[in-house]
Design an enzyme around this catalytic site. Structure first.
Site, PDB file in Angstrom:
ATOM      1  N   HIS A 164      -7.667   9.366  -1.878  1.00 19.77           N
ATOM      2  CA  HIS A 164      -7.036   9.282  -0.548  1.00 19.77           C
ATOM      3  C   HIS A 164      -7.932   9.846   0.556  1.00 19.77           C
ATOM      4  O   HIS A 164      -8.046   9.256   1.632  1.00 19.77           O
ATOM      5  CB  HIS A 164      -5.697  10.032  -0.578  1.00 19.77           C
ATOM      6  CG  HIS A 164      -4.708   9.547   0.423  1.00 19.77           C
ATOM      7  ND1 HIS A 164      -3.358   9.493   0.171  1.00 19.77           N
ATOM      8  CD2 HIS A 164      -4.857   9.094   1.689  1.00 19.77           C
ATOM      9  CE1 HIS A 164      -2.737   9.029   1.248  1.00 19.77           C
ATOM     10  NE2 HIS A 164      -3.627   8.786   2.183  1.00 19.77           N
ATOM     11  N   LYS A 167      -2.739   6.026  -4.393  1.00 21.14           N
ATOM     12  CA  LYS A 167      -3.876   6.921  -4.092  1.00 21.14           C
ATOM     13  C   LYS A 167      -3.645   8.305  -4.685  1.00 21.14           C
ATOM     14  O   LYS A 167      -2.497   8.768  -4.754  1.00 21.14           O
ATOM     15  CB  LYS A 167      -4.047   7.064  -2.569  1.00 21.14           C
ATOM     16  CG  LYS A 167      -3.937   5.760  -1.802  1.00 21.14           C
ATOM     17  CD  LYS A 167      -4.169   5.942  -0.319  1.00 21.14           C
ATOM     18  CE  LYS A 167      -3.876   4.657   0.438  1.00 21.14           C
ATOM     19  NZ  LYS A 167      -2.477   4.500   0.860  1.00 21.14           N
ATOM     20  N   ASP A 199       0.842  -1.195   0.000  1.00 21.50           N
ATOM     21  CA  ASP A 199       0.000   0.000   0.000  1.00 21.50           C
ATOM     22  C   ASP A 199       0.879   1.246   0.000  1.00 21.50           C
ATOM     23  O   ASP A 199       1.639   1.478   0.935  1.00 21.50           O
ATOM     24  CB  ASP A 199      -0.877  -0.001   1.262  1.00 21.50           C
ATOM     25  CG  ASP A 199      -1.787   1.223   1.299  1.00 21.50           C
ATOM     26  OD1 ASP A 199      -2.735   1.266   0.495  1.00 21.50           O
ATOM     27  OD2 ASP A 199      -1.539   2.141   2.115  1.00 21.50           O
ATOM     28  N   TYR A 223       3.064   9.716  -0.040  1.00 22.17           N
ATOM     29  CA  TYR A 223       4.050   9.062   0.833  1.00 22.17           C
ATOM     30  C   TYR A 223       5.483   9.339   0.354  1.00 22.17           C
ATOM     31  O   TYR A 223       6.434   9.138   1.103  1.00 22.17           O
ATOM     32  CB  TYR A 223       3.836   7.540   0.901  1.00 22.17           C
ATOM     33  CG  TYR A 223       2.530   7.100   1.522  1.00 22.17           C
ATOM     34  CD1 TYR A 223       1.679   7.994   2.163  1.00 22.17           C
ATOM     35  CD2 TYR A 223       2.137   5.770   1.467  1.00 22.17           C
ATOM     36  CE1 TYR A 223       0.482   7.582   2.716  1.00 22.17           C
ATOM     37  CE2 TYR A 223       0.939   5.349   2.036  1.00 22.17           C
ATOM     38  CZ  TYR A 223       0.113   6.263   2.642  1.00 22.17           C
ATOM     39  OH  TYR A 223      -1.081   5.840   3.199  1.00 22.17           O
TER      40      TYR A 223
END
Ligand code: NAP
Length: 292
Positions: A110, A78, A48, A53
């Site tokens: 997200h 996302k 994931d 990120y």
């Protein structure tokens, strides 16, 4: 049961590996790649990530270096708040480029941003029709956000990735999603990583009820919590950097929780969020930039 079938027929492994803030937040270096390679070595195949990120390149390198055939992996990313609406397609293409992949298994919104949801989802539907992504889903969506999507979507959301752990069970939302065949995926299943700044003693893994039950089943607290989710058909995305945790979280078979003990863990709910609240996250999220 090691996988669950989404409402479009795609199978998703119930156990995924969370990649947010491995090392530092938005870190995209060899430490992240090596940590993910360790997880792949243990057997994880579901990862994931998210554009925000800042680690899609590191995950992409791990995928390449692992030599694991692409079809054996399940990769989720996302679209971040600032990328929603007209920017959705290019955000998706940037994620693919950073990951060095031809397609994603799952692409999520997200966070809900109701003013942009329709444009975002319709762009995602096109990507789905073009077979650039195998399944579409949501993250942090409230019941009202899902009801909004239902008014126009021609492709149904397959899942909703939400904060869920023993201190935040979100039962009404979980029941609503399950009734509508939207799978639940749990983020921060163990009560959050270092990004939250919360001490281990204040997380569910240190709760006396969890510790006592873990002893009863001869597992560690993290394993007990992950089994509580998986046994109820929820997907889990624990993040672990230490090898003992990476290994332990992969070993969730050979024990079954009794209904009574599942209820005991359910009873720990205190509606406590370690992460942001979808009611107020949008404005703050716009201050967080997606790294190139
Ligand atoms: N959709 C969203 O908005 C959203 C938001 C947040 C997170 N997520 C996703 O959810 C994933 C997981 O969330 P998270 O990283 O916040 O936290 P988490 O998985 O709940 O917790 C991670 C922490 O638990 C520790 N840990 C791992 N296994 C353990 C075990 N068996 N026993 C005790 N402690 C254990 C880890 O330690 P070590 O690392 O030292 O091993 C780390 O400190 C993220 O990586 C991300 O993929 C999504």
């Amino acid at each position: 049961m090691t996988t669950v079938t989404l409402n479009n027929g795609v199978e998703i492994p119930l156990l995924g590996f969370g990649t947010a803030a491995i090392g530092e937040w938005q870190q995209d270096d060899s430490y992240v790649t090596e940590t993910i390679l360790k997880a792949m070595g243990v057997g994880y195949r579901h990862f994931d990530t998210a554009s925000v990120y800042g680690n899609e390149r590191a995950l992409g390198r791990a995928i390449r270096d692992s030599g694991i055939p692409r079809q054996e992996l399940f990769i989720t990313s996302k679209v971040w708040d600032s990328e929603q609406g007209a920017g959705t397609r290019s955000a998706f293409e940037r994620s693919l480029e950073r990951l060095q992949l031809q397609y994603l298994d799952l692409y999520l919104i997200h966070w809900p941003a109701p003013a942009y949801t329709r444009e975002t989802w319709e762009a995602m539907e096109k990507l789905y029709e073009e077979k650039k992504v195998r399944a579409l889903g949501l993250s942090n969506f409230r019941q009202s956000d899902i009801e909004q999507i239902a008014t126009f979507a021609s492709v149904r959301p397959t899942c909703n990735q939400i904060e869920l752990h023993p201190y935040l069970t979100q039962k009404p939302l979980v029941d609503f999603c399950q009734f509508h065949e939207i799978a639940i995926s749990c983020w921060s299943p163990l009560g959050s990583g270092s990004w939250s700044g919360v001490a281990k003693e204040d997380k569910p893994v240190a709760d006396p009820v969890i510790v006592e039950l873990a002893e009863k089943y001869g597992v560690n607290a993290g394993q007990l919590i992950l089994k509580w989710d998986i046994q109820q058909g929820r997907i889990v995305l624990p993040k672990a950097e230490s090898v003992p945790n990476i290994v332990a979280n992969f070993e969730l078979y050979g024990f079954e929780l009794s209904d009574e003990d599942i209820e005991k863990i359910d009873g720990l709910n205190r509606d406590h969020r370690y992460g942001a609240d979808p009611d107020s996250a949008y404005e703050d999220n716009l201050n967080v930039k997606v790294p190139d």
